[in-house]
Design a protein around this motif. Structure first.
Motif, mmCIF file in Angstrom:
data_model
loop_
_atom_site.group_PDB
_atom_site.id
_atom_site.type_symbol
_atom_site.label_atom_id
_atom_site.label_comp_id
_atom_site.label_asym_id
_atom_site.label_seq_id
_atom_site.Cartn_x
_atom_site.Cartn_y
_atom_site.Cartn_z
ATOM 1 N N ALA A 138 1.129 -1.422 -0.074
ATOM 2 C CA ALA A 138 -0.070 0.143 -0.193
ATOM 3 C C ALA A 138 0.478 1.774 0.301
ATOM 4 C CB ALA A 138 -0.680 0.234 0.926
ATOM 5 N N PHE A 139 1.711 1.427 0.810
ATOM 6 C CA PHE A 139 3.073 2.675 0.348
ATOM 7 C C PHE A 139 3.715 2.640 -0.997
ATOM 8 C CE2 PHE A 139 2.334 2.733 6.046
ATOM 9 C CZ PHE A 139 2.503 3.570 5.962
ATOM 10 N N ALA A 140 3.507 1.278 -1.124
ATOM 11 C CA ALA A 140 4.808 1.843 -2.619
ATOM 12 C C ALA A 140 3.828 1.919 -3.786
ATOM 13 C CB ALA A 140 5.317 -0.012 -2.350
ATOM 14 N N THR A 141 2.618 1.255 -3.763
ATOM 15 C CA THR A 141 1.372 1.851 -4.502
ATOM 16 C C THR A 141 1.271 3.337 -4.042
ATOM 17 O OG1 THR A 141 0.570 -0.291 -4.274
ATOM 18 C CG2 THR A 141 -0.859 1.405 -6.029
ATOM 19 N N ALA A 142 1.543 3.841 -3.508
ATOM 20 C CA ALA A 142 0.974 5.529 -2.607
ATOM 21 C C ALA A 142 2.458 6.347 -3.363
ATOM 22 C CB ALA A 142 0.741 5.908 -1.936
ATOM 23 N N ALA A 143 3.543 5.904 -3.287
ATOM 24 C CA ALA A 143 4.656 6.243 -3.784
ATOM 25 C C ALA A 143 4.680 6.430 -5.065
ATOM 26 C CB ALA A 143 6.003 5.619 -3.018
ATOM 27 N N PHE A 144 4.314 5.232 -5.821
ATOM 28 C CA PHE A 144 4.121 5.405 -7.390
ATOM 29 C C PHE A 144 3.771 5.990 -7.916
ATOM 30 C CE2 PHE A 144 2.473 3.410 -11.252
ATOM 31 C CZ PHE A 144 3.418 3.274 -12.091
ATOM 32 N N LEU B 73 2.135 8.924 -11.736
ATOM 33 C CA LEU B 73 0.945 9.596 -12.079
ATOM 34 C C LEU B 73 1.290 10.959 -11.796
ATOM 35 C CD1 LEU B 73 -1.259 7.096 -11.462
ATOM 36 C CD2 LEU B 73 -0.174 7.373 -13.540
ATOM 37 N N PHE B 74 1.614 12.129 -10.578
ATOM 38 C CA PHE B 74 1.426 13.386 -9.962
ATOM 39 C C PHE B 74 1.969 13.941 -10.581
ATOM 40 C CE2 PHE B 74 -2.102 12.050 -6.727
ATOM 41 C CZ PHE B 74 -3.212 12.189 -7.159
ATOM 42 N N ALA C 206 7.073 11.278 -13.074
ATOM 43 C CA ALA C 206 8.557 11.336 -12.805
ATOM 44 C C ALA C 206 8.541 10.102 -13.938
ATOM 45 C CB ALA C 206 8.913 10.949 -11.625
ATOM 46 N N THR C 207 9.658 9.332 -13.936
ATOM 47 C CA THR C 207 10.362 7.996 -14.874
ATOM 48 C C THR C 207 9.999 6.966 -13.800
ATOM 49 O OG1 THR C 207 12.548 8.333 -14.477
ATOM 50 C CG2 THR C 207 11.741 9.648 -16.518
ATOM 51 N N LEU C 208 10.101 6.100 -14.884
ATOM 52 C CA LEU C 208 10.173 5.070 -14.211
ATOM 53 C C LEU C 208 10.830 4.701 -12.844
ATOM 54 C CD1 LEU C 208 8.178 2.279 -17.542
ATOM 55 C CD2 LEU C 208 7.363 3.250 -14.560
ATOM 56 N N VAL C 209 12.651 4.823 -13.676
ATOM 57 C CA VAL C 209 13.439 5.205 -12.757
ATOM 58 C C VAL C 209 13.233 6.124 -11.652
ATOM 59 C CG1 VAL C 209 16.236 5.300 -12.478
ATOM 60 C CG2 VAL C 209 15.197 4.082 -14.103
ATOM 61 N N SER C 210 12.926 6.781 -11.812
ATOM 62 C CA SER C 210 12.689 8.009 -10.529
ATOM 63 C C SER C 210 11.347 7.588 -9.642
ATOM 64 C CB SER C 210 12.150 9.675 -10.773
ATOM 65 O OG SER C 210 13.300 9.363 -11.672
ATOM 66 N N ALA C 211 10.575 6.577 -9.821
ATOM 67 C CA ALA C 211 9.580 6.194 -9.649
ATOM 68 C C ALA C 211 9.900 5.549 -8.460
ATOM 69 C CB ALA C 211 8.158 6.101 -10.058
#
Length: 132
Positions: free
Chosen positions: A71-77, A82-83, A86-91
């Motif tokens: 849940a924390f990881a999904t929120a960070a992603f 999305l907001f 950022a790139t996938l690497v940054s995410a």
């Protein structure tokens, strides 16, 4: 958060006794004192509930910590990718950073969820010392 008193959510989010909701289960309020993150009182001083029901009781919290971490990881992603666009690497880096930064909170919330699966709020024990 007093309006939630009497619900499992109150005990989970505050770390209070799952039976009477009066005393913190943890010896130290700050979870970021890493040597004391998981140190708990043996019993509740208000209702005398024993927190460690059996030896190794809180090993089951490991199973709870996985979905809490997800849940924390999904929120960070969602926040970074999305907001902020950022790139996938940054995410990915933000996910790892979030999990490291919030690990003490994730561990405590997992324990709180685990003990609340097995115990429930008792209004009579909440009022136990109030009548004296």
């Amino acid at each position: 958060m007093g309006f939630l008193k009497g619900s499992k959510l109150y005990s989970i989010f505050t770390g209070k006794c799952p039976v009477c909701h009066n005393e913190s289960m943890y010896k130290t309020k700050n979870p970021y004192i890493l040597t004391d993150t998981l140190k708990m009182h043996e019993r509740c001083s208000h209702c005398n509930t024993k927190y460690k029901i059996e030896p190794s009781f809180f090993y089951g919290a490991m199973y709870v910590s996985y979905p809490v971490g997800i849940a924390f990881a999904t929120a960070a992603f969602v926040i970074t990718y999305l907001f902020f666009g950022a790139t996938l690497v940054s995410a990915f880096i933000s996910i790892v950073g979030t999990l490291i930064a919030f690990m003490p909170i994730i561990m405590r919330v997992s324990r709180n969820i685990w003990i609340n699966i097995f115990m429930k709020y008792d209004p009579q024990k909440d009022q136990l010392n109030d009548n004296a």
